[in-house]
Design a protein around this motif. Sequence first.
Motif, short mmCIF file in Angstrom:
data_model
loop_
_atom_site.label_atom_id
_atom_site.label_comp_id
_atom_site.label_asym_id
_atom_site.label_seq_id
_atom_site.Cartn_x
_atom_site.Cartn_y
_atom_site.Cartn_z
N UNK A 1 0.83 -1.21 0.00
CA UNK A 1 0.00 0.00 0.00
C UNK A 1 0.87 1.26 0.00
N UNK A 2 1.92 1.25 0.81
CA UNK A 2 2.80 2.43 0.85
C UNK A 2 3.47 2.65 -0.50
N UNK A 3 3.88 1.57 -1.15
CA UNK A 3 4.51 1.70 -2.46
C UNK A 3 3.52 2.17 -3.51
N UNK A 4 2.26 1.73 -3.40
CA UNK A 4 1.24 2.17 -4.34
C UNK A 4 0.96 3.66 -4.17
N UNK A 5 0.91 4.12 -2.93
CA UNK A 5 0.73 5.55 -2.68
C UNK A 5 1.88 6.34 -3.29
N UNK B 1 -7.05 4.94 -16.65
CA UNK B 1 -7.64 6.28 -16.68
C UNK B 1 -9.00 6.30 -15.99
N UNK B 2 -9.77 5.25 -16.19
CA UNK B 2 -11.07 5.13 -15.52
C UNK B 2 -10.84 4.35 -14.24
N UNK B 3 -10.87 5.03 -13.10
CA UNK B 3 -10.49 4.38 -11.84
C UNK B 3 -11.45 3.25 -11.46
N UNK B 4 -12.72 3.43 -11.76
CA UNK B 4 -13.69 2.39 -11.43
C UNK B 4 -13.41 1.11 -12.19
N UNK B 5 -13.21 1.23 -13.50
CA UNK B 5 -12.91 0.05 -14.32
C UNK B 5 -11.56 -0.54 -13.94
N UNK B 6 -10.57 0.33 -13.72
CA UNK B 6 -9.24 -0.15 -13.35
C UNK B 6 -9.28 -0.91 -12.03
N UNK B 7 -10.08 -0.43 -11.09
CA UNK B 7 -10.19 -1.10 -9.79
C UNK B 7 -10.84 -2.46 -9.95
N UNK B 8 -11.88 -2.54 -10.78
CA UNK B 8 -12.57 -3.82 -11.00
C UNK B 8 -11.65 -4.83 -11.67
N UNK B 9 -10.94 -4.39 -12.74
CA UNK B 9 -10.03 -5.28 -13.45
C UNK B 9 -8.86 -5.68 -12.55
N UNK B 10 -8.30 -4.70 -11.86
CA UNK B 10 -7.16 -4.98 -10.99
C UNK B 10 -7.52 -5.89 -9.83
N UNK C 1 -6.53 -2.65 -3.26
CA UNK C 1 -6.24 -1.70 -4.34
C UNK C 1 -7.02 -0.40 -4.14
N UNK C 2 -8.27 -0.51 -3.66
CA UNK C 2 -9.04 0.71 -3.36
C UNK C 2 -8.32 1.52 -2.29
N UNK C 3 -7.80 0.84 -1.27
CA UNK C 3 -7.07 1.54 -0.22
C UNK C 3 -5.84 2.23 -0.79
N UNK C 4 -5.15 1.57 -1.72
CA UNK C 4 -3.99 2.19 -2.34
C UNK C 4 -4.33 3.44 -3.11
N UNK C 5 -5.53 3.47 -3.69
CA UNK C 5 -5.97 4.64 -4.46
C UNK C 5 -6.46 5.77 -3.58
N UNK C 6 -7.01 5.45 -2.41
CA UNK C 6 -7.73 6.45 -1.64
C UNK C 6 -7.15 6.78 -0.27
#
Length: 257
Positions: free
Chosen positions: A29-33, A105-114, A161-166
């Motif tokens: 998570x820290x690396x994703x941030x 680019x689309x965070x919702x789709x990227x989150x679902x796929x990821x 992944x959501x946590x990494x984004x938010x």
Amino acid sequence: MGHLDHATFGWLTPVLSYVMACTGSALGLRCTVRALAGTGRSRRNWLITAASAIGTGIWTMHFVAMLGFGVGGTDIRYDVPLTILSLFVAVAFVCAGVFAVGYGRDRGRALAVGGLTTGLGVASMHYLGMAAVRLHGDVRYDPALVALSVVIAVLAATAALWAGLNIQSPLAVTVASLVMGAAVSSMHYTGMFAVSVRVTPSDAVLPGATAMQFIFPLAVGLGSYLFLTSAFVALSPTARESEASASAVRPAGGTVP
């Protein structure tokens, strides 16, 4: 049916495996941030580090827990190439999921796929690891519990992944990693409770390596990698700190010659 024991060393392996899952999650998570705050090569490198941390942490969690796995009436060995393959599968799938989020680019789709990709990778790693088990008997699975473990893996990966984004604050990352560690552990033990073994007594020598010959030293090595990388990340300046440092050395009226 052979008696299955998931904690032959008592609480040691469940607790230690949870710690490893939390460590890998927190580092990832820290690396994703850091990755989302960077660009170009910096973003790519942080995402690779995040993927290796999460994948390694999950794999180490699984096999530390497996150190406490025993079946009455038979010894257990592990197929070495298949066990190593499970590690590469975990890291590769997590890498694909993290990159989908990091560059989508689309965070919702990227989150679902990821989340789907990473979750399926975690589940694949788990069942590849189980396929590497060698014992005297037949291993069977409860399909409903297997399906539930896959769902838990996908939900846990998506939440991470959501946590990494938010989430950005260290405290929030710590809380998120504790939750993620619990989710990964839940997925593992759900998958393990799906297992039943029909033991066939035999004096034949099983192929492969024992857990202490192979799994234990490899888990120690990967655990050391996680802790050393955690120290490196903790000591590395953030993008904001690097920018502030660069600004401090510029002359007041322009750029550094």
